[in-house]
Design an enzyme around this catalytic site. Structure first.
Site, PDB file in Angstrom:
ATOM      1  N   ARG A   1     -20.812  74.551  50.693  1.00  0.00           N
ATOM      2  CA  ARG A   1     -19.734  73.909  51.208  1.00  0.00           C
ATOM      3  C   ARG A   1     -18.873  74.780  52.134  1.00  0.00           C
ATOM      4  O   ARG A   1     -18.562  75.962  51.956  1.00  0.00           O
ATOM      5  CB  ARG A   1     -18.684  73.558  50.252  1.00  0.00           C
ATOM      6  CG  ARG A   1     -19.239  72.282  49.395  1.00  0.00           C
ATOM      7  CD  ARG A   1     -19.470  71.057  50.040  1.00  0.00           C
ATOM      8  NE  ARG A   1     -19.768  69.842  49.261  1.00  0.00           N
ATOM      9  CZ  ARG A   1     -20.922  69.393  49.036  1.00  0.00           C
ATOM     10  NH1 ARG A   1     -22.050  69.952  49.716  1.00  0.00           N
ATOM     11  NH2 ARG A   1     -21.404  68.274  48.376  1.00  0.00           N
TER      12      ARG A   1
ATOM     13  N   GLU B   1     -15.857  69.553  58.956  1.00  0.00           N
ATOM     14  CA  GLU B   1     -17.066  68.929  59.515  1.00  0.00           C
ATOM     15  C   GLU B   1     -16.626  67.636  59.886  1.00  0.00           C
ATOM     16  O   GLU B   1     -15.719  66.940  59.162  1.00  0.00           O
ATOM     17  CB  GLU B   1     -17.957  68.806  58.275  1.00  0.00           C
ATOM     18  CG  GLU B   1     -18.728  69.896  57.846  1.00  0.00           C
ATOM     19  CD  GLU B   1     -19.973  69.787  56.709  1.00  0.00           C
ATOM     20  OE1 GLU B   1     -20.052  68.675  56.310  1.00  0.00           O
ATOM     21  OE2 GLU B   1     -20.263  70.793  55.965  1.00  0.00           O
TER      22      GLU B   1
ATOM     23  N   HIS C   1     -24.923  69.824  58.428  1.00  0.00           N
ATOM     24  CA  HIS C   1     -25.166  69.560  57.222  1.00  0.00           C
ATOM     25  C   HIS C   1     -26.369  68.751  56.897  1.00  0.00           C
ATOM     26  O   HIS C   1     -26.360  67.557  56.554  1.00  0.00           O
ATOM     27  CB  HIS C   1     -23.923  68.858  56.620  1.00  0.00           C
ATOM     28  CG  HIS C   1     -23.675  68.938  55.268  1.00  0.00           C
ATOM     29  ND1 HIS C   1     -22.444  68.805  54.523  1.00  0.00           N
ATOM     30  CD2 HIS C   1     -24.658  68.963  54.141  1.00  0.00           C
ATOM     31  CE1 HIS C   1     -22.451  68.812  53.360  1.00  0.00           C
ATOM     32  NE2 HIS C   1     -23.638  68.971  53.066  1.00  0.00           N
TER      33      HIS C   1
HETATM   34  C1  8YV Z   1     -25.405  65.601  51.662  1.00  0.00           C
HETATM   35  C2  8YV Z   1     -24.626  67.235  49.936  1.00  0.00           C
HETATM   36  O1  8YV Z   1     -24.580  66.162  52.402  1.00  0.00           O
HETATM   37  O2  8YV Z   1     -25.765  66.547  47.708  1.00  0.00           O
HETATM   38  C3  8YV Z   1     -24.829  67.187  48.368  1.00  0.00           C
HETATM   39  O3  8YV Z   1     -24.054  67.362  47.696  1.00  0.00           O
HETATM   40  O4  8YV Z   1     -24.039  68.146  50.298  1.00  0.00           O
HETATM   41  C4  8YV Z   1     -25.960  66.882  50.745  1.00  0.00           C
HETATM   42  O5  8YV Z   1     -27.003  66.428  50.178  1.00  0.00           O
HETATM   43  C5  8YV Z   1     -24.925  64.355  51.293  1.00  0.00           C
HETATM   44  O6  8YV Z   1     -23.996  63.965  50.221  1.00  0.00           O
HETATM   45  C6  8YV Z   1     -26.090  63.181  51.248  1.00  0.00           C
HETATM   46  O7  8YV Z   1     -25.619  61.916  50.837  1.00  0.00           O
END
Ligand code: 8YV
Length: 324
Positions: free
Chosen positions: A236, A265, A284
């Site tokens: 993150r 972001e 990301h």
């Molecule tokens: C994607 C993520 O950003 O799973 C997570 O915590 O950061 C990533 O897989 C996203 O949430 C996919 O939908």
């Protein structure tokens, strides 16, 4: 029964929901919903399948009728879990299935940064592939170097395996609690945070964002690192202080950085980090493979289906709701 989905998700998850007889209502616009739109769309739904959408206490109170909220992510720092638990709403996530893809992204950023690959690609586009100089464009080799993992869980373990298998890297790590399985498998050594920073040639962040890890990589942390060190963050963006990172790179306090996550972001296109030769940034994409996103959509769908049947969901982040 109806589920509202905040982004278009892979067919595999949608198919499972449809086969369970659940009506799907999807947000198809290529912009995030406003809080009002989210509340309105959830008002006629029984479940929410949420992708990259902030779910705060106000929203949860307005959507307290939801039987389940399934996140399309393993991370849940964008959700007020305490508020959801108080309202007795089970929240599900997608653990395990994205470990390999995310570790691959960390490995990619490490290697790309060590050879300035993104910067040199851009320099060719600018017409800067000119006179050959034996002392120009030099990177750093990774063979036999020390990998420091901050947060040795599933994703960190996979990154450590890749680095050890590919480059014979020595693995050190810092966790709140020791990971004895990883110590046995990889000979990984637990160190206090400061010692991890001092001894690592590559520091790779794989921890969740919590009040304890927020801003952990600041000026003081970068100053403890080797001037030849590479910093990798695929977890993150808020775990590192972006201004401090920029300063550390510009001053040569550390050598390079590879980021799949930034703060905020999206990163603005004119961000000075994007201009530095030893920096690689990705938007990301940690879990963004066909296989992994399909698997995530299936786990999210399973959480929705169980929640709507009134069963305990298979991947809860607040199992306390079932103890109430
Ligand atoms: C994607 C993520 O950003 O799973 C997570 O915590 O950061 C990533 O897989 C996203 O949430 C996919 O939908």
């Amino acid at each position: 029964m109806k589920v509202f989905i905040t982004r278009v998700i892979p067919e595999e998850g949608r198919k499972l929901l449809a086969e369970a007889g659940i009506e799907i209502q999807e947000w198809k616009e290529k912009r995030a919903l406003t809080q009002e739109e989210l509340i309105l769309n959830c008002s006629t739904a029984d479940a929410l399948l949420s992708v990259s959408t902030r779910l705060d206490a106000d929203f949860l109170k307005a959507a307290a009728h939801l039987k389940v909220i399934a996140l399309h992510s393993v991370g849940f720092d964008h959700v007020d879990i305490e508020a959801a638990t108080a309202l007795n709403i089970p929240i599900g996530n997608t653990p395990g299935v994205l470990s390999n893809a995310t570790a691959d992204t960390a490995f990619l950023l490490m290697l790309a940064t060590s050879r300035k690959a993104f910067y040199l690609h851009k320099s060719i586009e600018k017409g800067d592939w000119g006179f050959f100089e034996p002392t120009a464009n030099l990177g750093i080799e990774l063979r036999g170097k020390t990998l420091g993992i901050f947060g040795l869980g599933k994703i960190g373990l996979e990154m450590a395996r890749c680095c050890k298998a590919a480059f014979g890297m020595k693995v050190i790590y810092h966790n709140r609690t020791r990971n004895e399985a990883a110590e046995l498998e990889l000979g990984a050594k637990w160190l206090p945070f400061e010692a991890l920073l001092q001894q690592s040639d590559v520091v790779s962040v794989h921890t969740a964002l919590t009040p304890e890890t927020e801003g952990k990589f600041d000026q003081a942390a970068f100053q403890l690192m080797k001037s030849s060190a590479i910093f990798i963050n695929t977890a993150r963006g808020a775990i590192h202080q972006e201004d401090d990172l920029l300063q550390a790179l510009e001053a040569g306090t550390i050598w390079g950085a590879g980021l799949d996550v930034t703060n905020p972001e999206p990163m603005r296109p004119d961000h000075p980090l994007l201009k530095l030769p030893n920096v690689s940034v990705l938007p990301h994409i940690g879990s963004a493979t066909q296989e992994t996103r399909a698997a995530m959509s299936v786990l999210a769908a399973k959480n929705v289906i169980a929640g709507l049947k009134g069963e305990e969901i298979p991947f809860p982040v607040n199992p306390e709701v079932y103890a109430l």
